[in-house]
Design an enzyme around this catalytic site. Sequence first.
Site, mmCIF file in Angstrom:
data_model
loop_
_atom_site.group_PDB
_atom_site.id
_atom_site.type_symbol
_atom_site.label_atom_id
_atom_site.label_comp_id
_atom_site.label_asym_id
_atom_site.label_seq_id
_atom_site.Cartn_x
_atom_site.Cartn_y
_atom_site.Cartn_z
ATOM 1 N N HIS A 29 0.833 -1.210 0.000
ATOM 2 C CA HIS A 29 0.000 0.000 0.000
ATOM 3 C C HIS A 29 0.857 1.243 0.000
ATOM 4 O O HIS A 29 1.996 1.221 0.473
ATOM 5 C CB HIS A 29 -0.858 -0.011 1.271
ATOM 6 C CG HIS A 29 -0.074 -0.384 2.511
ATOM 7 N ND1 HIS A 29 0.538 0.553 3.293
ATOM 8 C CD2 HIS A 29 0.252 -1.583 3.047
ATOM 9 C CE1 HIS A 29 1.185 -0.059 4.283
ATOM 10 N NE2 HIS A 29 1.042 -1.363 4.160
ATOM 11 N N GLU A 58 4.391 -6.024 0.560
ATOM 12 C CA GLU A 58 4.327 -7.060 1.594
ATOM 13 C C GLU A 58 3.703 -8.360 1.117
ATOM 14 O O GLU A 58 2.520 -8.593 1.305
ATOM 15 C CB GLU A 58 3.630 -6.538 2.852
ATOM 16 C CG GLU A 58 2.291 -5.862 2.674
ATOM 17 C CD GLU A 58 1.718 -5.406 4.025
ATOM 18 O OE1 GLU A 58 1.846 -6.126 5.018
ATOM 19 O OE2 GLU A 58 1.135 -4.307 4.069
ATOM 20 N N GLU A 93 8.061 -7.764 4.488
ATOM 21 C CA GLU A 93 7.645 -6.411 4.060
ATOM 22 C C GLU A 93 8.775 -5.394 4.196
ATOM 23 O O GLU A 93 9.520 -5.417 5.167
ATOM 24 C CB GLU A 93 6.449 -5.944 4.910
ATOM 25 C CG GLU A 93 5.951 -4.539 4.567
ATOM 26 C CD GLU A 93 4.725 -4.129 5.373
ATOM 27 O OE1 GLU A 93 4.503 -4.699 6.454
ATOM 28 O OE2 GLU A 93 4.004 -3.225 4.913
HETATM 29 CO CO CO Z 1 2.072 -2.731 5.595
#
Ligand code: CO
Length: 296
Positions: A156, A189, A281
């Site tokens: 994101h 991620e 991530e």
């Molecule tokens: Co995250």
Amino acid sequence: MPTDQEYDYILEAGKIAGKARDFGKKLIKVDARVEEVTDQVENFIHEQEADMAFPAQISLNHVAAHYCAFKDDPLLFQKGDVVKLDVGVHVHGFIGDTATSVDLGGNEKLVEASREALNNALKMLKVGVTNGEVGKTIEKTIKGYGYVPVNNLSGHGLGRYKVHTSPSMPNFGSGDRFKIEDGMHFAIEPFASTGAGYVIEGHDAEIFAIEKWKPARSPITRNIMTEIKKYNDLPFCSRWLANKFGVPRTNFALREMLNQDIIRMYPPLSDKANGMVSQAEHSVFVDGEKIIVTTK
Ligand code: CO
């Protein structure tokens, strides 16, 4: 585009998040308590004079994300656990988001799959590449290990005091065509699963965020909301409040705020077929043509 000062904050948040992740990783051992490790990671972040962008989360096995230890949580790490540690740090609202997985016996390949997927995604990242192409690389890598990516979890964008902004960075070849460009700040991620590769919400959420500020009826809740104000509308957890106000008052206030739609909850997310899940991530900033991994 961030100013020079803001860019420094982005780098600083990433650096501290990476250090906190590595510090926490070493504490994850059979028979250690999950809450204890979570508290230590958060204390570490405060010692670096930074703050959490979201509560430190440690999710086990089929729980892919959003498990957050509650106050006096008795949960212990056990032999055979696949442990995900997800850490978010902010410096003046600029965020570093990073996660790693620890295999406590028998799932090394699964842990390697998400790590390699992240590495391969980072290797192909450059200005002009689309988020769908990055997702395709993640999917291909994880499938190459004989697992499936979790399709309904994604990386994101990272905004100021906002953990999830657009674009989403899919974990599969979604066909999305958002092009990576100069000035972008985002997290990638990948999650690898031995099961469905699709997560569903569980019960007993411990993570919350403000939905809409409005006055609460009871003085207890109003008092607790004064504390929540300090979190800058970033996600928070029951443990933080229970450590300050005690469990009964915290539970009372959380219930009232949920009933009044002041807050919303983020329940744990589990693989639908109870597969084991690993995660890796990093946060990335695009500086001109350069890809800077801030959480290395
Ligand atoms: Co995250």
